[in-house]
Design an enzyme around this catalytic site. Structure first.
Site, PDB file in Angstrom:
ATOM      1  N   SER A 262      10.580 -46.681   3.515  1.00  0.00           N
ATOM      2  CA  SER A 262      10.389 -47.349   2.223  1.00  0.00           C
ATOM      3  C   SER A 262       9.409 -48.500   2.321  1.00  0.00           C
ATOM      4  O   SER A 262       9.057 -49.083   1.304  1.00  0.00           O
ATOM      5  CB  SER A 262      11.736 -47.878   1.734  1.00  0.00           C
ATOM      6  OG  SER A 262      12.175 -48.889   2.623  1.00  0.00           O
ATOM      7  N   CYS A 263       8.963 -48.868   3.524  1.00  0.00           N
ATOM      8  CA  CYS A 263       8.157 -50.096   3.651  1.00  0.00           C
ATOM      9  C   CYS A 263       6.716 -49.870   4.107  1.00  0.00           C
ATOM     10  O   CYS A 263       5.792 -50.180   3.363  1.00  0.00           O
ATOM     11  CB  CYS A 263       8.852 -51.074   4.590  1.00  0.00           C
ATOM     12  SG  CYS A 263      10.391 -51.682   3.896  1.00  0.00           S
ATOM     13  N   PHE A 264       6.539 -49.338   5.319  1.00  0.00           N
ATOM     14  CA  PHE A 264       5.168 -49.267   5.853  1.00  0.00           C
ATOM     15  C   PHE A 264       4.191 -48.590   4.877  1.00  0.00           C
ATOM     16  O   PHE A 264       3.144 -49.158   4.583  1.00  0.00           O
ATOM     17  CB  PHE A 264       5.125 -48.528   7.198  1.00  0.00           C
ATOM     18  CG  PHE A 264       5.699 -49.285   8.365  1.00  0.00           C
ATOM     19  CD1 PHE A 264       6.255 -50.547   8.205  1.00  0.00           C
ATOM     20  CD2 PHE A 264       5.685 -48.732   9.629  1.00  0.00           C
ATOM     21  CE1 PHE A 264       6.790 -51.237   9.282  1.00  0.00           C
ATOM     22  CE2 PHE A 264       6.210 -49.415  10.718  1.00  0.00           C
ATOM     23  CZ  PHE A 264       6.767 -50.663  10.534  1.00  0.00           C
TER      24      PHE A 264
END
Ligand code: NAD
Length: 418
Positions: A262-264
């Site tokens: 969900s982030c990088f």
């Protein structure tokens, strides 16, 4: 302290549960009624090791609601832990942050002093130029005079979120307000790690630069890994060798099928989009994304060495989550691989210990089964490094491994970068 947390997702739920463990009273506000109900029953809706036991243990100090007004009224601090997904152009979608800030702002009207902390990942300048103006407009009050504001980015990793929150490498706190700084110092005083105090935008940038660097490290080792594969070199021995250099470090040098989650992906793209807005070029980061987009397709290339025509072939997939110990499938590398298998008309049989429910929403028409059933396929792809995949019997099976599960070498084995 009495702490309100807006958004009971991966970050909000872990933040609240851990702070409850440190003796604080937590009230979560979430628009999802099911999440609210589950928390009030002492249970987590997401899979994250240690989270359920933490919620259960601190049940008397936690509650959840759908109503933001009472939550702000009864608390000293509000953490904003709302999602900041990507827009179609890669830029950051601030619609959740906007709505959340408006709701908090309205409720600041009645408060004498309250601190709003942005824990969501937001681009540099967002708190100063977007969140604070909304809070001030809706409350009719002045930031740093009538209410405090801070940026406190979160660095936890899914799958190790509780441990990461409780034992962080550092805590970053961006604020321009002394009173707010003092309260946050007190909140985190029992955390044994360096506390880094910065301005608002510096704290926001620290989060983006951290994620961009880690994504770069993985794409770098994947590029080296692809070359090692061609040269018949063991990439993991190379990674151990370079990782011993203290200037480099061994973490995030495990080559494989690429980064997801969900982030990088969203954070690197948002940083690139932000740079474009300023007229600045991010050549390295653009290549980092390209390397990562191409990496999953290497699995198909290697599979075709054994089965050139995939039409009608049973292809078993081990692992759907973007990494082990989570049920999160956002930007999982299994998504482009399964898409390609379907395009090539293969019959996909998939197993994951925790992520099947989430994956079914994206791919309702592939076959979901247990790992024994997956093993009865024409070939097997390993896409997540779940520990239980090390215990399967790979003897005689064609296996393409994207996650360095060396136990699979008992089969007819092909590693993606080794
Ligand atoms: P998430 O999607 O899991 O959680 C967001 C929650 O907010 C959901 O439960 C949703 O129902 C709720 N919500 C939406 N609108 C709301 C509203 N108006 N009022 C109350 N609740 C509302 O997101 P996440 O993974 O926890 O990420 C949150 C932020 O933290 C993001 O900015 C992300 O980039 C950042 N972050 C995430 C991680 C991670 O590993 N997931 C790590 C570090 C930072």
């Amino acid at each position: 302290m009495n702490i309100n947390i807006l958004g009971a997702g991966y970050v909000g739920l872990v933040t609240g549960a851990c702070l409850a463990g440190h003796g604080h009273n937590i009230i979560w506000v979430d628009i999802d009624q099911k999440k609210v109900q589950m928390i009030n029953n002492g249970k987590s809706i997401i899979y994250e090791p240690e989270l359920n036991s933490l919620l259960k243990k601190n049940k008397r100090r936690i509650k959840a609601t759908n109503y933001v007004d009472s939550a702000v009224k009864d608390s000293d601090i509000t953490f904003i832990c709302l999602g900041t997904p990507s827009k179609k152009d890669g830029g950051i979608d601030l619609s959740y942050i906007k709505k959340g800030s408006e709701e908090i702002g309205k409720n600041l009207k009645q408060k004498d002093w309250h601190i709003v902390i942005i824990k969501s990942t937001v681009l540099p300048g967002t708190t100063k130029d977007f969140v604070i103006p909304i809070l001030e407009k809706k409350s009719g009050k002045k930031a740093n005079v009538d209410f405090g504001v801070a940026v406190n980015p979160e660095f936890l990793r899914e799958g190790k979120a509780v441990k990461d929150f409780l034992e962080p490498d550092r805590i970053v706190i961006g604020t321009n307000n002394k009173k707010t700084k003092n309260v946050l110092e007190k909140l985190y005083q029992s955390f044994n790690c360096p506390k880094i105090f910065t301005g608002l935008s510096e704290a926001e940038m620290i989060k983006y630069a951290s994620n961009a660097f880690l994504a770069t490290k993985i794409s770098f080792i994947n590029e080296i890994g692809n070359l090692c594969k061609k040269l018949g070199i063991d990439t993991y021995e190379v990674a151990d060798g370079i990782g011993r250099d203290r200037r480099i470090g061994r973490a995030f040098l495990d080559s494989g099928v690429g980064w997801g989650g969900s982030c990088f992906p969203k954070d690197v793209k948002a940083l690139i989009a932000k740079a474009k807005e300023t007229g600045e070029k991010t050549r390295i980061l653009e290549e980092v994304v390209k390397v990562n987009d191409l990496q999953p397709l290497k699995m198909i290339e290697l599979l075709k060495k054994y089965i050139p025509n995939l039409k009608g072939k049973k292809i078993g997939v081990l692992g759907l989550a973007f990494k082990k110990d989570t049920d999160d499938i956002r930007e999982s590398r299994s998504i482009p691989i399964i898409k390609r298998l379907i395009e090539e008309k293969a019959f996909v049989k998939a197993y994951d210990p925790k992520a099947i429910k989430n994956f079914k929403k994206l791919f309702p028409n592939i076959k979901y089964c247990n790992s024994n059933e997956v093993m009865k396929s024409d070939a097997i792809l390993i896409l997540t490094d779940w520990d239980e995949f090390r215990k399967l019997n790979y003897k005689g099976k064609i296996v393409v491994d994207g996650r360095h599960i060396l136990e699979a070498k008992k089969g007819i084995y092909e590693g993606i970068c080794w």
